[in-house]
Design a protein around this motif. Sequence first.
Motif, PDB file in Angstrom:
ATOM      1  N   UNK A  11       3.606 -16.996  25.924  1.00 16.36           N
ATOM      2  CA  UNK A  11       2.603 -17.237  26.972  1.00 16.36           C
ATOM      3  C   UNK A  11       3.171 -16.826  28.332  1.00 16.36           C
ATOM      4  N   UNK A  12       4.397 -17.236  28.612  1.00 15.50           N
ATOM      5  CA  UNK A  12       5.044 -16.892  29.888  1.00 15.50           C
ATOM      6  C   UNK A  12       5.192 -15.370  30.016  1.00 15.50           C
ATOM      7  N   UNK A  13       5.688 -14.730  28.951  1.00 16.53           N
ATOM      8  CA  UNK A  13       5.918 -13.276  28.980  1.00 16.53           C
ATOM      9  C   UNK A  13       4.612 -12.519  29.233  1.00 16.53           C
ATOM     10  N   UNK A  14       3.559 -12.896  28.533  1.00 20.45           N
ATOM     11  CA  UNK A  14       2.268 -12.206  28.683  1.00 20.45           C
ATOM     12  C   UNK A  14       1.725 -12.365  30.097  1.00 20.45           C
ATOM     13  N   UNK A  17       3.738 -10.248  32.463  1.00 17.71           N
ATOM     14  CA  UNK A  17       3.479  -8.828  32.234  1.00 17.71           C
ATOM     15  C   UNK A  17       2.128  -8.433  32.829  1.00 17.71           C
ATOM     16  N   UNK A  18       1.124  -9.272  32.624  1.00 15.74           N
ATOM     17  CA  UNK A  18      -0.197  -8.996  33.182  1.00 15.74           C
ATOM     18  C   UNK A  18      -0.174  -9.012  34.714  1.00 15.74           C
ATOM     19  N   UNK A  22       5.340  -6.027  34.107  1.00 15.66           N
ATOM     20  CA  UNK A  22       6.524  -6.130  33.253  1.00 15.66           C
ATOM     21  C   UNK A  22       6.829  -7.604  33.059  1.00 15.66           C
ATOM     22  N   UNK A  23       7.016  -7.987  31.819  1.00 13.57           N
ATOM     23  CA  UNK A  23       7.442  -9.349  31.523  1.00 13.57           C
ATOM     24  C   UNK A  23       8.948  -9.391  31.398  1.00 13.57           C
ATOM     25  N   UNK A  24       9.530 -10.584  31.329  1.00 14.43           N
ATOM     26  CA  UNK A  24      10.973 -10.700  31.176  1.00 14.43           C
ATOM     27  C   UNK A  24      11.435 -10.102  29.848  1.00 14.43           C
ATOM     28  N   UNK A  25      12.652  -9.539  29.864  1.00 15.99           N
ATOM     29  CA  UNK A  25      13.234  -8.990  28.639  1.00 15.99           C
ATOM     30  C   UNK A  25      13.613 -10.105  27.670  1.00 15.99           C
ATOM     31  N   UNK A  67       5.979 -16.687  45.133  1.00 18.70           N
ATOM     32  CA  UNK A  67       4.680 -17.134  45.650  1.00 18.70           C
ATOM     33  C   UNK A  67       3.541 -16.789  44.707  1.00 18.70           C
ATOM     34  N   UNK A  68       3.553 -15.588  44.149  1.00 18.54           N
ATOM     35  CA  UNK A  68       2.459 -15.190  43.249  1.00 18.54           C
ATOM     36  C   UNK A  68       2.411 -16.077  42.008  1.00 18.54           C
ATOM     37  N   UNK A  69       3.576 -16.362  41.438  1.00 16.18           N
ATOM     38  CA  UNK A  69       3.628 -17.205  40.241  1.00 16.18           C
ATOM     39  C   UNK A  69       3.165 -18.624  40.569  1.00 16.18           C
TER      40      UNK A  69
END
Length: 115
Positions: A11-14, A17-18, A22-25, A67-69
Amino acid sequence: MSKKVHEFNDIIRKLRKDLFGKGPDRIRTVFTENMAISTLYGNLTPTERFIASTAEGLKMVHTARTSMIQDLYSKAAPEGMEELMGTKLLHLFTDIKIEEDFAISVFIFEDKISE
């Protein structure tokens, strides 16, 4: 890694990425009491790394990333997160270390998390 941790990380990665392209490796998450603590590695895009090569750019990328997160999570929990956890998300605390490209996010839930 438990199935619940794996699904939480997905869930976090998606979401990232959206949001950033890019999501975390790699993500490492632990559940304790009513918190999920995630360490995220390899977050930055090549463009963000380039921008962060100056002091002003580094501040800009840091501010944008945190801030965005925080803004996104303050509006609503990501789709499926509260259902997976079986409890309401109350708060998110997050920070990123741009120079080393890792972030920490602490998710505070209303109730204790069961594995």
